[in-house]
Design an enzyme around this catalytic site. Structure first.
Site, mmCIF file in Angstrom:
data_model
loop_
_atom_site.group_PDB
_atom_site.id
_atom_site.type_symbol
_atom_site.label_atom_id
_atom_site.label_comp_id
_atom_site.label_asym_id
_atom_site.label_seq_id
_atom_site.Cartn_x
_atom_site.Cartn_y
_atom_site.Cartn_z
ATOM 1 N N GLU A 77 18.591 -10.573 18.695
ATOM 2 C CA GLU A 77 18.064 -11.618 17.810
ATOM 3 C C GLU A 77 16.700 -11.983 18.370
ATOM 4 O OE1 GLU A 77 16.563 -14.694 16.556
ATOM 5 O OE2 GLU A 77 18.175 -15.887 17.453
ATOM 6 N N CYS B 251 13.072 -20.005 16.260
ATOM 7 C CA CYS B 251 12.892 -18.638 15.779
ATOM 8 C C CYS B 251 12.930 -18.572 14.256
ATOM 9 C CB CYS B 251 13.940 -17.708 16.389
ATOM 10 S SG CYS B 251 15.640 -18.191 16.069
#
Length: 490
Positions: A239, A273
């Protein structure tokens, strides 16, 4: 110190607001990491033997400890990241929801299931089940040190694995707190263990005898982890970062869209993010949107609404992106060249920024946002998709929300609300391209930490047996006729 004792290298965890030392932790080298993985290997079989119900009961007890001592955990998060305690509580609450979902749904997702065996093998009972991998290494980030790593840790544990957790060197205290809380409810075996240190510790974990690595961090580091993991063919779930777009259609609720843009861009000092970094606005509402956004952004105050930059080196990245945008003809309606201080960055709203500038192409990871006028939503989708990243996205549109969401090249999209996909435990979380691959959360997240096992069991002997040297030409002819009837029609 005796001759058999050796000095243990340590490092300090600092409060980014004051640089005060809030904790001291060991730097675990390859031998210490290998020992932790070895202990986990011994604990994994016992943990798997508890079954879904036994593991769920322990995970719920862990969840209870976290909730009852949430204020204490939030203090640690706030001290190590600098974020307001309300924001720390928000990520803890979301993490608790994910622990509960994983505990409650592991059996349903991973338990044995019947599969159709087909006409030619109708005598076979076909099943598939998901078995634990064994030991999972989790390398967590500093920006959401509870919510993000537990999206891997909780799901890996629910699937029956032992876990060795390496938190960021900026938030080792949060990782230590979570592991100690787990040890209170699972004292029998070292099912969840902590290793601390810098990049070398993470590299040692990747090269150790783990069965999978779950990593959250930058794309550049993710590539290094993949290269190291390839030495042992260790599978990874990555990720990585994002450059997430927000699309505003002509019929959007502008007040809601502005609120989402402000929260998505500036919360946690932009260190998210899936935070909003680019906004594409339909020309019909562009001027009104920008006016509202500018007004709201000026009301956001660093030190009150969000904390300092946790990683001081990120200040240089934010400063460079703003400078490049302005040098390329962009304008700062809020913030600007002087927005970057020694610890904090003031909210910065940039317009007229070229699409090939660093502020649009690279992940900024700071409280900045670019706003671009588009002639229609087709142009908005084209510009939003013109990125090496593909993590999250947001759409504000009354009529075309689903259509636009499906056209965006991202792993997740929220319609008419900011970042809501991250809070829904049943949904997979992850991206495409430079944002990584694999998924955490939801059924996909549980399966990420298990291996599918296919089993067939013959229930009775078929009159046509094809897997034998005693097969006759007559059998072959009957099979040919049968397949022709089933599949050979024009």
């Amino acid at each position: 110190m005796t001759s058999t004792e050796q000095a243990v290298e340590t490092f300090d965890s600092l409060d980014p607001t004051t640089d005060e030392v809030v904790g001291t932790y060991p730097v675990h080298g390859p031998d210490a990491v290998a020992a932790a993985v070895g202990r986990a290997r011994g604990a994994a079989e016992w943990w798997a033997s508890l079954g879904f119900a036994g593991r769920a009961e322990r995970l719920r007890r862990w969840k209870g400890v976290i909730v009852r001592r949430m204020a204490e955990l939030c203090d640690v998060v706030s001290a190590e990241t600098g974020k307001p305690k309300g924001d720390a509580q928000l990520e803890v609450v979301l993490a608790v929801e994910h622990i509960e979902w994983a505990a409650r749904n592991a059996r349903k997702v991973l338990g044995p299931k019947r599969r159709p065996s087909g006409l030619l093998l109708a005598n076979q009972a076909a099943t598939v089940e998901y078995q634990p991998l064994g030991v999972v290494g989790v390398i967590g980030p500093w920006n959401y040190p509870v919510f993000t790593p537990l999206g891997s840790v909780a799901y890996a544990l629910a699937a029956g694995n032992a876990v060795v957790f390496k938190p960021s060197e900026y938030t080792p205290g949060v990782g230590a707190w979570l592991v100690r809380a787990f040890e209170e409810v699972v004292p029998e075996r070292p099912v969840l263990q902590l290793v601390t240190g810098f990049g070398a510790t993470g590299a040692a974990l990747v090269r150790s005898d783990v069965d999978k690595i779950a990593f959250t961090g930058s794309a550049a580091t993710g590539k290094k982890i993949m290269a190291a993991a390839a030495e042992r063919l260790t599978p990874v779930v990555i990720e990585a970062g994002g450059k997430d777009p927000l699309l505003v259609d002509a019929d959007a609720d502008l007040d809601a869209a502005v609120d989402a843009a402000v929260w998505g861009a500036f919360s946690n000092a932009g260190q998210t993010c899936v935070g909003v970094e680019r906004v594409y606005v339909h020309t019909a509402v562009y001027d009104e949107f920008v006016a509202k956004l500018t007004e709201r952004a000026r009301q956001v105050r660093p030190g009150e609404h969000y904390g300092p930059m946790t990683m001081r080196s990120q200040l240089d990245v934010v400063r460079r992106h703003i400078a490049d945008a302005l040098a390329r003809g962009g304008r700062a309606l809020v913030g600007g060249a002087d927005a970057v201080g020694e610890r904090y960055v003031r909210p910065t709203v940039l317009v007229d920024v070229p699409e090939d500038s660093a502020a649009v192409r690279e992940e900024t990871f700071g409280p900045t946002i670019t706003v671009t006028r588009v002639s229609d939503m087709d142009e908005a989708v084209e510009k939003a998709n013109d990125s090496t990243y593909g993590l999250g996205s947001t759409v504000f549109s009354r009529r075309r929300g689903m259509e636009l969401a499906r056209r965006l090249r991202t792993g997740m999209t929220a319609i008419n609300a900011p970042l809501s996909f991250a809070g829904v435990a049943a949904l997979p979380f992850g991206g495409v391209g430079e944002s990584g691959f694999g998924r955490i959360h939801g059924p996909e997240g549980l399966r990420e930490f298990a291996r599918p096992k296919a089993i067939t069991r013959q229930r009775y002997r078929m009159p046509l047996v094809m897997t034998t040297f005693a097969r006759t030409p007559k059998t072959d002819e009957l099979v040919r006729r049968l397949v022709t009837v089933l599949h050979g029609r024009r």
